[in-house]
Write an enzyme that holds these catalytic residues in place. Structure first.
Site, PDB file in Angstrom:
ATOM      1  N   VAL A 103      -4.204  20.520  28.526  1.00  0.00           N
ATOM      2  CA  VAL A 103      -5.291  19.540  28.640  1.00  0.00           C
ATOM      3  C   VAL A 103      -6.575  20.199  29.156  1.00  0.00           C
ATOM      4  O   VAL A 103      -7.683  19.772  28.862  1.00  0.00           O
ATOM      5  CB  VAL A 103      -4.870  18.386  29.596  1.00  0.00           C
ATOM      6  CG1 VAL A 103      -5.969  17.338  29.717  1.00  0.00           C
ATOM      7  CG2 VAL A 103      -3.579  17.733  29.123  1.00  0.00           C
ATOM      8  N   GLY A 106      -4.756  16.498  40.065  1.00  0.00           N
ATOM      9  CA  GLY A 106      -6.101  15.917  40.156  1.00  0.00           C
ATOM     10  C   GLY A 106      -6.162  14.604  39.395  1.00  0.00           C
ATOM     11  O   GLY A 106      -5.151  13.924  39.227  1.00  0.00           O
ATOM     12  N   HIS A 151     -12.610  20.235  20.378  1.00  0.00           N
ATOM     13  CA  HIS A 151     -12.979  19.247  21.395  1.00  0.00           C
ATOM     14  C   HIS A 151     -14.305  19.699  21.987  1.00  0.00           C
ATOM     15  O   HIS A 151     -14.382  20.264  23.046  1.00  0.00           O
ATOM     16  CB  HIS A 151     -11.890  19.201  22.463  1.00  0.00           C
ATOM     17  CG  HIS A 151     -12.099  18.117  23.470  1.00  0.00           C
ATOM     18  ND1 HIS A 151     -12.339  16.818  23.112  1.00  0.00           N
ATOM     19  CD2 HIS A 151     -12.086  18.132  24.820  1.00  0.00           C
ATOM     20  CE1 HIS A 151     -12.462  16.089  24.209  1.00  0.00           C
ATOM     21  NE2 HIS A 151     -12.328  16.865  25.252  1.00  0.00           N
TER      22      HIS A 151
HETATM   23  O1  TXD Z   1      -9.656  16.001  26.339  1.00  0.00           O
HETATM   24  C1  TXD Z   1      -9.318  16.794  27.156  1.00  0.00           C
HETATM   25  N1  TXD Z   1      -8.526  17.790  26.847  1.00  0.00           N
HETATM   26  C2  TXD Z   1      -9.782  16.642  28.550  1.00  0.00           C
HETATM   27  C3  TXD Z   1      -9.788  17.804  29.393  1.00  0.00           C
HETATM   28  C4  TXD Z   1     -10.131  15.384  29.074  1.00  0.00           C
HETATM   29  C5  TXD Z   1     -10.425  15.255  30.407  1.00  0.00           C
HETATM   30  C6  TXD Z   1     -10.398  16.370  31.330  1.00  0.00           C
HETATM   31  N2  TXD Z   1     -10.245  17.631  30.708  1.00  0.00           N
HETATM   32  C7  TXD Z   1     -10.061  18.813  31.543  1.00  0.00           C
HETATM   33  O2  TXD Z   1      -8.862  18.695  32.304  1.00  0.00           O
HETATM   34  C8  TXD Z   1     -11.125  19.063  32.583  1.00  0.00           C
HETATM   35  O3  TXD Z   1     -12.273  19.633  32.023  1.00  0.00           O
HETATM   36  C9  TXD Z   1     -10.396  20.014  33.510  1.00  0.00           C
HETATM   37  O4  TXD Z   1     -10.424  21.327  32.985  1.00  0.00           O
HETATM   38  C10 TXD Z   1      -8.955  19.486  33.482  1.00  0.00           C
HETATM   39  C11 TXD Z   1      -8.569  18.676  34.719  1.00  0.00           C
HETATM   40  O5  TXD Z   1      -9.467  17.633  34.928  1.00  0.00           O
HETATM   41  P1  TXD Z   1      -9.357  16.723  36.245  1.00  0.00           P
HETATM   42  O6  TXD Z   1     -10.414  15.695  36.134  1.00  0.00           O
HETATM   43  O7  TXD Z   1      -7.951  16.306  36.465  1.00  0.00           O
HETATM   44  O8  TXD Z   1      -9.778  17.778  37.356  1.00  0.00           O
HETATM   45  P2  TXD Z   1      -9.437  17.745  38.927  1.00  0.00           P
HETATM   46  O9  TXD Z   1      -9.345  16.333  39.402  1.00  0.00           O
HETATM   47  O10 TXD Z   1     -10.398  18.673  39.554  1.00  0.00           O
HETATM   48  O11 TXD Z   1      -7.975  18.342  39.019  1.00  0.00           O
HETATM   49  C12 TXD Z   1      -7.657  19.655  38.782  1.00  0.00           C
HETATM   50  C13 TXD Z   1      -6.498  20.000  39.676  1.00  0.00           C
HETATM   51  C14 TXD Z   1      -6.838  20.007  41.179  1.00  0.00           C
HETATM   52  O12 TXD Z   1      -5.970  19.165  41.895  1.00  0.00           O
HETATM   53  C15 TXD Z   1      -6.652  21.477  41.567  1.00  0.00           C
HETATM   54  O13 TXD Z   1      -6.184  21.641  42.906  1.00  0.00           O
HETATM   55  C16 TXD Z   1      -5.609  21.914  40.550  1.00  0.00           C
HETATM   56  O14 TXD Z   1      -6.034  21.307  39.342  1.00  0.00           O
HETATM   57  N3  TXD Z   1      -5.498  23.356  40.400  1.00  0.00           N
HETATM   58  C17 TXD Z   1      -4.301  23.973  40.268  1.00  0.00           C
HETATM   59  N4  TXD Z   1      -3.050  23.497  40.248  1.00  0.00           N
HETATM   60  C18 TXD Z   1      -2.045  24.385  40.098  1.00  0.00           C
HETATM   61  N5  TXD Z   1      -2.256  25.714  39.994  1.00  0.00           N
HETATM   62  C19 TXD Z   1      -3.493  26.241  40.007  1.00  0.00           C
HETATM   63  N6  TXD Z   1      -3.679  27.554  39.884  1.00  0.00           N
HETATM   64  C20 TXD Z   1      -4.591  25.353  40.156  1.00  0.00           C
HETATM   65  N7  TXD Z   1      -5.928  25.522  40.235  1.00  0.00           N
HETATM   66  C21 TXD Z   1      -6.482  24.300  40.380  1.00  0.00           C
END
Ligand code: TXD
Length: 309
Positions: free
Chosen positions: A119, A12, A176
């Site tokens: 993350v 993502g 956080h």
């Molecule tokens: O400071 C921090 N730690 C953070 C945390 C800063 C920014 C974002 N933060 C968190 O990271 C946010 O609250 C989310 O929990 C994650 C990911 O954020 P992002 O903006 O990248 O979310 P997206 O764009 O929705 O991407 C998540 C991806 C998406 O492509 C899904 O298809 C995939 O995760 N996904 C998976 N991949 C593999 N395996 C499984 N099971 C799965 N489930 C969802």
């Protein structure tokens, strides 16, 4: 010489941007994996097609299969749901625990010697969960949050002080979430403490804006959360690990003793190198900051209890 291997789970916003920064800076070869069929493959191919222009020699591949991730040096877990406006990080707790739990089991099986950087939100409890599920030594499992919060803090200070962002050294500890703890006395502008540069009221406004930094972006984007500064933060951590730099980076690490904290994951400054966390750095805190850090750790513990960890 072969480049180190980094798996980024979740293609993502945060995952793909992290992968892009890692290959463009030639820090590692990257395997990008996602549950959605074709997503990681498409983004990886698109990035490789930028290589003739950007000139990087590192490789990125996309997959849906954990076999391709095997023997990674570092695994970055960004998979999960992100916040929508009005949602707190804790609203994501149960759903993301399920997602992260499954991923950690796969990654630990295929890369038993890796260092895991988590993350996914709610960050502190996801890191604790990853540690428990992986069975790894706690020095090899930690999370990204403090570096991002510190970067936001530094940026806001640079605006107020009228200097370049890189001229500010900032430190934000704690969870956080709303209990993050900006450490003014460890924050400097061109080497001078910010208390000599900015007024108390200005610092207080900046402290609050930093606490609300994630929500400010969510409010603008509406359908997702921040990813440029988060990916920069992850990449700094990964570089410090792979190049064994042992840089002091605010990270969510296992703490048992320092800061009076026991058996908990919490945001504190830590040295990150090839072995993972090599030292938790203990700063002198004011009584208020120490109390805020404790409250923040208690909140993490509450969430761990909700998940029966
Ligand atoms: O400071 C921090 N730690 C953070 C945390 C800063 C920014 C974002 N933060 C968190 O990271 C946010 O609250 C989310 O929990 C994650 C990911 O954020 P992002 O903006 O990248 O979310 P997206 O764009 O929705 O991407 C998540 C991806 C998406 O492509 C899904 O298809 C995939 O995760 N996904 C998976 N991949 C593999 N395996 C499984 N099971 C799965 N489930 C969802």
């Amino acid at each position: 010489m072969a480049k180190p291997k980094v798996t980024v789970v979740g293609a993502g916003f945060v995952g793909a941007t992290t992968a892009q920064r890692l290959v463009e800076k030639e820090i590692a070869d990257v395997v990008l994996i996602d549950v959605v069929e074709g997503l990681a493959q498409g983004k990886a191919l698109d990035m490789m097609e930028s290589a003739p222009i950007e000139g990087f020699k590192t490789k990125i591949t996309g997959t849906n299969n954990y076999t391709d991730t095997q023997n990674s040096d570092v695994v970055v877990i960004t998979a999960g749901l992100a916040r929508k406006p009005g949602m707190s990080r804790d609203d994501l707790l149960f759903k993301n625990a399920e997602i992260v739990g499954g991923i950690v089991t796969e990654c630990a099986k295929h890369s038993p010697k890796a260092i895991m950087v988590v993350v996914t939100n709610p960050l502190d409890v996801m890191v604790y969960l990853a540690w428990k599920k992986s069975g790894f030594d706690n020095r090899r499992v930690f999370g990204m949050a403090g570096e991002l919060d510190s970067a936001r803090y530094a940026y806001f200070i640079s605006e107020a002080a009228g200097c370049f962002p890189h001229e500010v050294q900032a430190m934000v500890l704690g969870g956080h979430g709303d209990e993050m703890v900006p450490v003014e006395q460890a924050t400097t502008v061109k080497g001078k403490p910010i208390t000599q540069i900015l007024k108390k009221e200005q610092i207080e406004i900046i402290n609050q804006r930093t606490r609300d930094g994630g929500a400010e972006i969510v409010k603008y984007l509406k359908t997702g959360s921040a990813f440029y500064a988060p990916s920069s933060s992850v990449v700094r951590m990964v570089r410090s690990i792979l190049e064994d730099r042992n840089e002091v980076i605010a990270s969510c690490v296992y703490v048992n003793g320092p800061y009076g904290l026991k058996d908990i994951y919490c945001g504190v400054p830590a040295k990150l190198g090839r072995k993972g966390v090599t030292e938790v750095v203990e700063l002198e805190l004011t009584p208020q900051q120490a109390a805020a850090l404790k409250t923040s750790a208690e909140h993490v513990l509450e969430n761990c209890n909700k998940l029966s960890l």
